[in-house]
Scaffold this active site. Structure first.
Site, PDB file in Angstrom:
ATOM      1  N   HIS A 280     -38.402   8.772  65.801  1.00 21.04           N
ATOM      2  CA  HIS A 280     -38.696   9.783  64.783  1.00 21.04           C
ATOM      3  C   HIS A 280     -38.403  11.164  65.362  1.00 21.04           C
ATOM      4  O   HIS A 280     -38.628  11.404  66.554  1.00 21.04           O
ATOM      5  CB  HIS A 280     -40.163   9.679  64.348  1.00 21.04           C
ATOM      6  CG  HIS A 280     -40.447  10.500  63.121  1.00 21.04           C
ATOM      7  ND1 HIS A 280     -40.640  11.866  63.182  1.00 21.04           N
ATOM      8  CD2 HIS A 280     -40.542  10.161  61.813  1.00 21.04           C
ATOM      9  CE1 HIS A 280     -40.844  12.318  61.949  1.00 21.04           C
ATOM     10  NE2 HIS A 280     -40.781  11.302  61.106  1.00 21.04           N
TER      11      HIS A 280
ATOM     12  N   GLY B 128     -43.427  10.620  54.316  1.00 17.54           N
ATOM     13  CA  GLY B 128     -44.498  11.225  55.096  1.00 17.54           C
ATOM     14  C   GLY B 128     -45.628  11.669  54.171  1.00 17.54           C
ATOM     15  O   GLY B 128     -46.490  10.873  53.780  1.00 17.54           O
ATOM     16  N   GLY B 129     -45.625  12.943  53.814  1.00  9.50           N
ATOM     17  CA  GLY B 129     -46.730  13.528  53.043  1.00  9.50           C
ATOM     18  C   GLY B 129     -47.126  12.722  51.814  1.00  9.50           C
ATOM     19  O   GLY B 129     -48.320  12.525  51.551  1.00  9.50           O
TER      20      GLY B 129
ATOM     21  N   GLU C  64     -39.942  13.819  65.282  1.00  9.85           N
ATOM     22  CA  GLU C  64     -41.096  14.446  65.950  1.00  9.85           C
ATOM     23  C   GLU C  64     -41.269  13.877  67.361  1.00  9.85           C
ATOM     24  O   GLU C  64     -41.671  14.597  68.277  1.00  9.85           O
ATOM     25  CB  GLU C  64     -42.357  14.258  65.092  1.00  9.85           C
ATOM     26  CG  GLU C  64     -42.301  15.128  63.840  1.00  9.85           C
ATOM     27  CD  GLU C  64     -43.014  14.572  62.625  1.00  9.85           C
ATOM     28  OE1 GLU C  64     -43.872  13.684  62.763  1.00  9.85           O
ATOM     29  OE2 GLU C  64     -42.699  15.029  61.506  1.00  9.85           O
TER      30      GLU C  64
ATOM     31  N   ASN D 113     -45.079   6.634  56.436  1.00  9.50           N
ATOM     32  CA  ASN D 113     -45.389   7.055  57.806  1.00  9.50           C
ATOM     33  C   ASN D 113     -46.554   8.036  57.701  1.00  9.50           C
ATOM     34  O   ASN D 113     -46.355   9.185  57.310  1.00  9.50           O
ATOM     35  CB  ASN D 113     -44.154   7.714  58.438  1.00  9.50           C
ATOM     36  CG  ASN D 113     -44.464   8.316  59.801  1.00  9.50           C
ATOM     37  OD1 ASN D 113     -45.549   8.113  60.350  1.00  9.50           O
ATOM     38  ND2 ASN D 113     -43.510   9.058  60.339  1.00  9.50           N
ATOM     39  N   TRP D 114     -47.739   7.554  58.056  1.00  6.72           N
ATOM     40  CA  TRP D 114     -48.933   8.396  57.883  1.00  6.72           C
ATOM     41  C   TRP D 114     -49.032   9.496  58.933  1.00  6.72           C
ATOM     42  O   TRP D 114     -49.895  10.359  58.846  1.00  6.72           O
ATOM     43  CB  TRP D 114     -50.196   7.531  57.924  1.00  6.72           C
ATOM     44  CG  TRP D 114     -50.333   6.570  56.775  1.00  6.72           C
ATOM     45  CD1 TRP D 114     -49.471   6.392  55.726  1.00  6.72           C
ATOM     46  CD2 TRP D 114     -51.416   5.647  56.544  1.00  6.72           C
ATOM     47  NE1 TRP D 114     -49.938   5.422  54.878  1.00  6.72           N
ATOM     48  CE2 TRP D 114     -51.132   4.946  55.352  1.00  6.72           C
ATOM     49  CE3 TRP D 114     -52.590   5.339  57.244  1.00  6.72           C
ATOM     50  CZ2 TRP D 114     -51.985   3.965  54.831  1.00  6.72           C
ATOM     51  CZ3 TRP D 114     -53.437   4.356  56.734  1.00  6.72           C
ATOM     52  CH2 TRP D 114     -53.138   3.689  55.544  1.00  6.72           C
ATOM     53  N   LYS D 115     -48.188   9.402  59.975  1.00  6.18           N
ATOM     54  CA  LYS D 115     -48.246  10.370  61.082  1.00  6.18           C
ATOM     55  C   LYS D 115     -49.690  10.444  61.602  1.00  6.18           C
ATOM     56  O   LYS D 115     -50.396   9.434  61.555  1.00  6.18           O
ATOM     57  CB  LYS D 115     -47.682  11.722  60.640  1.00  6.18           C
ATOM     58  CG  LYS D 115     -46.272  11.574  60.045  1.00  6.18           C
ATOM     59  CD  LYS D 115     -45.531  12.860  59.839  1.00  6.18           C
ATOM     60  CE  LYS D 115     -44.159  12.567  59.243  1.00  6.18           C
ATOM     61  NZ  LYS D 115     -43.353  13.780  59.056  1.00  6.18           N
TER      62      LYS D 115
ATOM     63  N   GLY E 227     -41.190  17.467  55.714  1.00  5.22           N
ATOM     64  CA  GLY E 227     -42.393  18.259  55.512  1.00  5.22           C
ATOM     65  C   GLY E 227     -42.138  19.657  54.978  1.00  5.22           C
ATOM     66  O   GLY E 227     -43.035  20.500  54.959  1.00  5.22           O
TER      67      GLY E 227
ATOM     68  N   GLU F  25     -33.228  10.930  58.440  1.00  2.00           N
ATOM     69  CA  GLU F  25     -34.230  11.953  58.147  1.00  2.00           C
ATOM     70  C   GLU F  25     -33.721  13.300  58.650  1.00  2.00           C
ATOM     71  O   GLU F  25     -33.884  13.626  59.837  1.00  2.00           O
ATOM     72  CB  GLU F  25     -35.548  11.629  58.853  1.00  2.00           C
ATOM     73  CG  GLU F  25     -36.197  10.345  58.394  1.00  2.00           C
ATOM     74  CD  GLU F  25     -37.721  10.413  58.523  1.00  2.00           C
ATOM     75  OE1 GLU F  25     -38.386  10.173  57.513  1.00  2.00           O
ATOM     76  OE2 GLU F  25     -38.227  10.727  59.609  1.00  2.00           O
TER      77      GLU F  25
ATOM     78  N   SER G  81     -39.257  14.836  52.515  1.00  2.00           N
ATOM     79  CA  SER G  81     -39.760  15.383  51.254  1.00  2.00           C
ATOM     80  C   SER G  81     -39.433  14.500  50.044  1.00  2.00           C
ATOM     81  O   SER G  81     -39.131  15.001  48.960  1.00  2.00           O
ATOM     82  CB  SER G  81     -39.251  16.814  51.046  1.00  2.00           C
ATOM     83  OG  SER G  81     -39.707  17.652  52.099  1.00  2.00           O
TER      84      SER G  81
HETATM   85  P1  13P Z   1     -42.192  14.106  54.586  1.00  2.00           P
HETATM   86  O1  13P Z   1     -42.053  13.058  53.517  1.00  2.00           O
HETATM   87  O2  13P Z   1     -43.574  14.673  54.683  1.00  2.00           O
HETATM   88  O3  13P Z   1     -41.130  15.156  54.490  1.00  2.00           O
HETATM   89  O4  13P Z   1     -41.964  13.357  56.002  1.00  2.00           O
HETATM   90  C1  13P Z   1     -40.840  12.590  56.189  1.00  2.00           C
HETATM   91  C2  13P Z   1     -40.993  11.867  57.469  1.00  2.00           C
HETATM   92  O5  13P Z   1     -40.910  12.432  58.541  1.00  2.00           O
HETATM   93  C3  13P Z   1     -41.270  10.421  57.402  1.00  2.00           C
HETATM   94  O6  13P Z   1     -41.117   9.814  58.649  1.00  2.00           O
END
Ligand code: 13P
Length: 252
Positions: free
Chosen positions: A95, A233-234, A97, A9-11, A173, A167, A212
């Site tokens: 998600h 994510g990251g 967010e 997920n590149w956000k 993050g 999640e 993470s």
């Molecule tokens: P991180 O891997 O950066 O913690 O993000 C997880 C995430 O929200 C994937 O959708």
């Protein structure tokens, strides 16, 4: 041997040049394993170019959200049909967010989930508790409510072509990963909840962990019996980091 799905997920990150380099890096180093499915979810403006770049490869394409509406006067929204049209196979829905920053309720998430499945795409339904909720011992009731909203909308049969991503909000993050045991406990809860309605669907559904995940903790997580991959994510923003997770999946 079960399938493992590793989804990036590149956000809201990247640009044309960096995305193209990232994809080239991933495509060059994908593990040669039929069992490990890889997926990237770029921001909307880059989906079409990504679809083009991954054509003919085993790298699948997903979107980070979609409108619950089919078409019409919804300025700024993107429909599931549009995503299907340009080659998306997956859509992330709910998600944390989207829920916390953009006010998506569990019922709105359920409507989006239904729209995605109705179009023949695979929804990746995100569920998870906050730190306060975990500390209050409410993890399972929160996850249960988030799942119930979708189950009420589509019934258990509606999960037959779905992915669920656990999640925990406190792990996203933050560098604080849930331990494999913590994640497994919630994943087992999710699978048992679905199994109470349909054992076959529960056995087949892929349950991802997100929060993470890195190359050095992925194997421990994916080795747990009810963790079928990760939503990253990251660590999905650098080809080497993402491939380290993919390789960990291939090593299980
Ligand atoms: P991180 O891997 O950066 O913690 O993000 C997880 C995430 O929200 C994937 O959708």
């Amino acid at each position: 041997m079960r399938d493992i799905l590793v989804a990036g997920n590149w956000k809201m990150n990247g640009d044309s040049a960096s995305n193209s380099a990232l994809l080239a890096g991933i495509l060059a180093g994908m593990p040669d394993s039929e069992r490990v499915r890889l997926l990237v979810c770029p921001p909307f403006p880059y989906l079409a170019a990504t679809a083009h770049q991954v054509t003919g490869s085993r790298l699948a394409l997903g979107a980070q959200t979609a409108s619950e509406h089919a078409a019409g006067a919804y300025t700024g929204e993107v429909s599931v049909a549009m995503l299907a049209d340009i080659g998306c196979e997956y859509v992330i829905v709910g998600h944390s967010e989207r829920r916390s920053l953009f006010g998506e309720s569990s019922s709105a998430v359920a409507t989006k989930f239904e729209a995605v499945t109705a179009a023949g795409l695979t929804p990746i339904l995100c569920v998870g508790e906050s730190l306060d909720e975990r500390e209050a011992g409410a993890t399972e009731s929160i996850i249960g409510e988030q799942l119930d909203a979708v189950l009420q909308q589509v019934g258990v049969a509606g999960l037959s072509n779905a992915v669920i991503a656990y999640e925990p909000v406190w792990a996203i993050g933050t560098g604080k990963t849930a331990t494999p045991e913590q994640a497994q406990q919630v994943h087992r809860y999710i699978r048992e909840k679905i199994a109470a309605l349909d054992a076959d669907i529960a056995a087949k559904i892929l349950l991802l962990y997100g929060g993470s995940v890195k190359g050095d903790n992925a194997a421990g997580l994916f080795s747990m019996p009810d963790i079928d991959g990760g939503l990253i994510g990251g660590a999905s923003l650098q080809a080497d980091d993402f491939l380290a997770i993919a390789n960990a999946a291939a090593s299980i």
